[in-house]
Scaffold this motif. Structure first.
Motif, PDB file in Angstrom:
ATOM      1  N   TRP A  20       0.811  -1.218   0.000  1.00  0.00           N
ATOM      2  CA  TRP A  20       0.000   0.000   0.000  1.00  0.00           C
ATOM      3  C   TRP A  20       0.845   1.268   0.000  1.00  0.00           C
ATOM      4  N   HIS A  21       1.950   1.306   0.775  1.00  0.00           N
ATOM      5  CA  HIS A  21       2.739   2.533   0.873  1.00  0.00           C
ATOM      6  C   HIS A  21       3.300   2.923  -0.492  1.00  0.00           C
ATOM      7  N   PHE A  22       3.887   1.962  -1.194  1.00  0.00           N
ATOM      8  CA  PHE A  22       4.415   2.239  -2.530  1.00  0.00           C
ATOM      9  C   PHE A  22       3.296   2.676  -3.469  1.00  0.00           C
ATOM     10  N   THR A  23       2.144   1.999  -3.397  1.00  0.00           N
ATOM     11  CA  THR A  23       1.039   2.300  -4.305  1.00  0.00           C
ATOM     12  C   THR A  23       0.499   3.710  -4.079  1.00  0.00           C
ATOM     13  N   ILE A  24       0.336   4.092  -2.814  1.00  0.00           N
ATOM     14  CA  ILE A  24      -0.177   5.432  -2.509  1.00  0.00           C
ATOM     15  C   ILE A  24       0.802   6.496  -2.989  1.00  0.00           C
ATOM     16  N   ARG A  25       2.095   6.276  -2.734  1.00  0.00           N
ATOM     17  CA  ARG A  25       3.093   7.235  -3.199  1.00  0.00           C
ATOM     18  C   ARG A  25       3.108   7.321  -4.727  1.00  0.00           C
ATOM     19  N   THR A  26       2.977   6.185  -5.385  1.00  0.00           N
ATOM     20  CA  THR A  26       2.962   6.185  -6.846  1.00  0.00           C
ATOM     21  C   THR A  26       1.732   6.898  -7.383  1.00  0.00           C
ATOM     22  N   PHE A  27       0.578   6.687  -6.741  1.00  0.00           N
ATOM     23  CA  PHE A  27      -0.640   7.387  -7.143  1.00  0.00           C
ATOM     24  C   PHE A  27      -0.444   8.893  -7.021  1.00  0.00           C
ATOM     25  N   ILE A  28       0.152   9.329  -5.915  1.00  0.00           N
ATOM     26  CA  ILE A  28       0.401  10.761  -5.720  1.00  0.00           C
ATOM     27  C   ILE A  28       1.374  11.276  -6.783  1.00  0.00           C
ATOM     28  N   ALA A  29       2.430  10.496  -7.063  1.00  0.00           N
ATOM     29  CA  ALA A  29       3.413  10.901  -8.061  1.00  0.00           C
ATOM     30  C   ALA A  29       2.771  11.038  -9.436  1.00  0.00           C
ATOM     31  N   VAL A  30       1.940  10.069  -9.815  1.00  0.00           N
ATOM     32  CA  VAL A  30       1.271  10.128 -11.117  1.00  0.00           C
ATOM     33  C   VAL A  30       0.320  11.324 -11.176  1.00  0.00           C
ATOM     34  N   ALA A  31      -0.401  11.575 -10.078  1.00  0.00           N
ATOM     35  CA  ALA A  31      -1.311  12.720 -10.043  1.00  0.00           C
ATOM     36  C   ALA A  31      -0.539  14.031 -10.181  1.00  0.00           C
ATOM     37  N   LEU A  32       0.591  14.150  -9.468  1.00  0.00           N
ATOM     38  CA  LEU A  32       1.405  15.361  -9.578  1.00  0.00           C
ATOM     39  C   LEU A  32       1.946  15.538 -10.995  1.00  0.00           C
ATOM     40  N   MET A  33       2.413  14.438 -11.594  1.00  0.00           N
ATOM     41  CA  MET A  33       2.920  14.524 -12.959  1.00  0.00           C
ATOM     42  C   MET A  33       1.821  14.930 -13.934  1.00  0.00           C
ATOM     43  N   GLY A  78      15.391  10.624 -16.026  1.00  0.00           N
ATOM     44  CA  GLY A  78      16.198   9.699 -15.233  1.00  0.00           C
ATOM     45  C   GLY A  78      16.427  10.192 -13.818  1.00  0.00           C
ATOM     46  N   MET A  79      16.774  11.467 -13.659  1.00  0.00           N
ATOM     47  CA  MET A  79      17.003  12.012 -12.321  1.00  0.00           C
ATOM     48  C   MET A  79      15.707  12.062 -11.517  1.00  0.00           C
ATOM     49  N   GLY A  80      14.591  12.391 -12.184  1.00  0.00           N
ATOM     50  CA  GLY A  80      13.313  12.424 -11.480  1.00  0.00           C
ATOM     51  C   GLY A  80      12.875  11.050 -11.025  1.00  0.00           C
ATOM     52  N   VAL A  81      13.005  10.053 -11.914  1.00  0.00           N
ATOM     53  CA  VAL A  81      12.651   8.677 -11.548  1.00  0.00           C
ATOM     54  C   VAL A  81      13.534   8.199 -10.406  1.00  0.00           C
ATOM     55  N   LEU A  82      14.819   8.533 -10.451  1.00  0.00           N
ATOM     56  CA  LEU A  82      15.752   8.146  -9.395  1.00  0.00           C
ATOM     57  C   LEU A  82      15.314   8.713  -8.045  1.00  0.00           C
ATOM     58  N   ALA A  83      14.932   9.985  -8.023  1.00  0.00           N
ATOM     59  CA  ALA A  83      14.465  10.605  -6.777  1.00  0.00           C
ATOM     60  C   ALA A  83      13.231   9.891  -6.232  1.00  0.00           C
ATOM     61  N   LEU A  84      12.311   9.533  -7.122  1.00  0.00           N
ATOM     62  CA  LEU A  84      11.093   8.851  -6.684  1.00  0.00           C
ATOM     63  C   LEU A  84      11.387   7.444  -6.187  1.00  0.00           C
ATOM     64  N   PHE A  85      12.231   6.701  -6.908  1.00  0.00           N
ATOM     65  CA  PHE A  85      12.585   5.354  -6.469  1.00  0.00           C
ATOM     66  C   PHE A  85      13.186   5.377  -5.069  1.00  0.00           C
ATOM     67  N   ARG A  86      14.028   6.368  -4.807  1.00  0.00           N
ATOM     68  CA  ARG A  86      14.714   6.423  -3.524  1.00  0.00           C
ATOM     69  C   ARG A  86      13.776   6.806  -2.389  1.00  0.00           C
ATOM     70  N   HIS A  87      12.604   7.263  -2.727  1.00  0.00           N
ATOM     71  CA  HIS A  87      11.605   7.567  -1.705  1.00  0.00           C
ATOM     72  C   HIS A  87      10.369   6.681  -1.874  1.00  0.00           C
ATOM     73  N   ARG A  88      10.603   5.492  -2.390  1.00  0.00           N
ATOM     74  CA  ARG A  88       9.601   4.432  -2.467  1.00  0.00           C
ATOM     75  C   ARG A  88       8.349   4.861  -3.217  1.00  0.00           C
ATOM     76  N   ALA A  89       8.560   5.390  -4.420  1.00  0.00           N
ATOM     77  CA  ALA A  89       7.449   5.734  -5.309  1.00  0.00           C
ATOM     78  C   ALA A  89       7.856   5.375  -6.729  1.00  0.00           C
ATOM     79  N   GLY A  90       6.876   5.231  -7.592  1.00  0.00           N
ATOM     80  CA  GLY A  90       7.131   4.916  -8.995  1.00  0.00           C
ATOM     81  C   GLY A  90       6.465   5.919  -9.898  1.00  0.00           C
ATOM     82  N   VAL A  91       6.543   5.659 -11.186  1.00  0.00           N
ATOM     83  CA  VAL A  91       5.985   6.601 -12.162  1.00  0.00           C
ATOM     84  C   VAL A  91       4.947   5.945 -13.060  1.00  0.00           C
TER      85      VAL A  91
END
Length: 216
Positions: free
Chosen positions: A91-104, A134-147
């Motif tokens: 759930w934590h990864f999924t919620i962060r990814t949802f937020i990341a996709v919404a922000l993008m 690449g740098m943006g994806v790297l930042a998200l991966f390191r904070h347990r989120a995806g794109v």
């Protein structure tokens, strides 16, 4: 953002064992920086009419074919993949990814209103766009989120059908590039591949097991 990648790239993204926790404000800042970098990179791609992989690539392809808004298409395409994300990453990864996709989705809608490229060389767009993504994806991966979804699908196929995640990701992204030849010139597709290589080199060099072990 999901992208043309090497066979071992995706398993490596989830192989770091966390030992230290991020503070809340660190997660917030990283999410904002990561999504803004990816969104600006995609804005360069869209302006130069280049492609990328994963769900962002699907959204760009739909945008080129139909002229629908990229932001809305990108957000909607990712929705079916959240179920797989919950099963595979929690759930934590999924919620962060949802937020990341919404922000993008928000940023990719707003950036063209804030930035106007009167001159944009396609080679520069490919290299700098790939660097920013690449740098943006790297930042998200390191904070347990995806794109987004296709890399999650690749991990799901690996877990359930023993199909190597890197190979399935690569096959899907190459298929996207092939389909894009109906809407883009061979030169634009070739530059898109260069951008994907730049992006994946950045991720491969900087995201290795044991190099970064903080979590949220």
């Amino acid at each position: 953002m999901a992208e043309v990648t090497t066979p071992d790239a995706i398993p490596a993204l989830s192989s770091v064992l966390p030992t230290e926790r991020h503070r809340f404000y660190e997660d917030v800042v990283a999410m904002l920086i990561g999504t803004s970098f990816v969104s600006l990179g995609l804005a360069l791609y869209a302006q130069a009419k280049l492609m990328t992989g994963s769900t962002a690539g699907v959204a760009l392809l739909v945008h080129y074919a139909t002229n629908w808004q990229f932001a809305l298409v990108f957000f909607l395409i990712n929705l079916p993949f959240y179920y797989l994300a919950i099963k595979r990453m929690g759930w934590h990864f999924t919620i962060r990814t949802f937020i990341a996709v919404a922000l993008m989705s928000v940023f990719t809608r707003l950036f063209p209103m804030w930035v106007d490229f009167s001159t944009l060389e396609p080679v520069f767009a490919a290299i700098m766009g790939g660097t920013l993504v690449g740098m943006g994806v790297l930042a998200l991966f390191r904070h347990r989120a995806g794109v987004g979804g296709i890399n999650i699908l690749a991990l799901y196929l690996q877990d359930n059908y023993n199909i190597r995640a890197g190979w399935s990701q690569l096959a899907l992204d190459l298929l996207l590039m092939a389909i894009s030849l109906f809407y883009l010139s061979p030169q634009q597709v070739a530059l898109s591949v260069i951008g994907a290589v730049v992006m994946n080199v950045i991720i491969a060099i900087n995201h290795k097991p044991g190099r970064y072990a903080a979590t949220s």
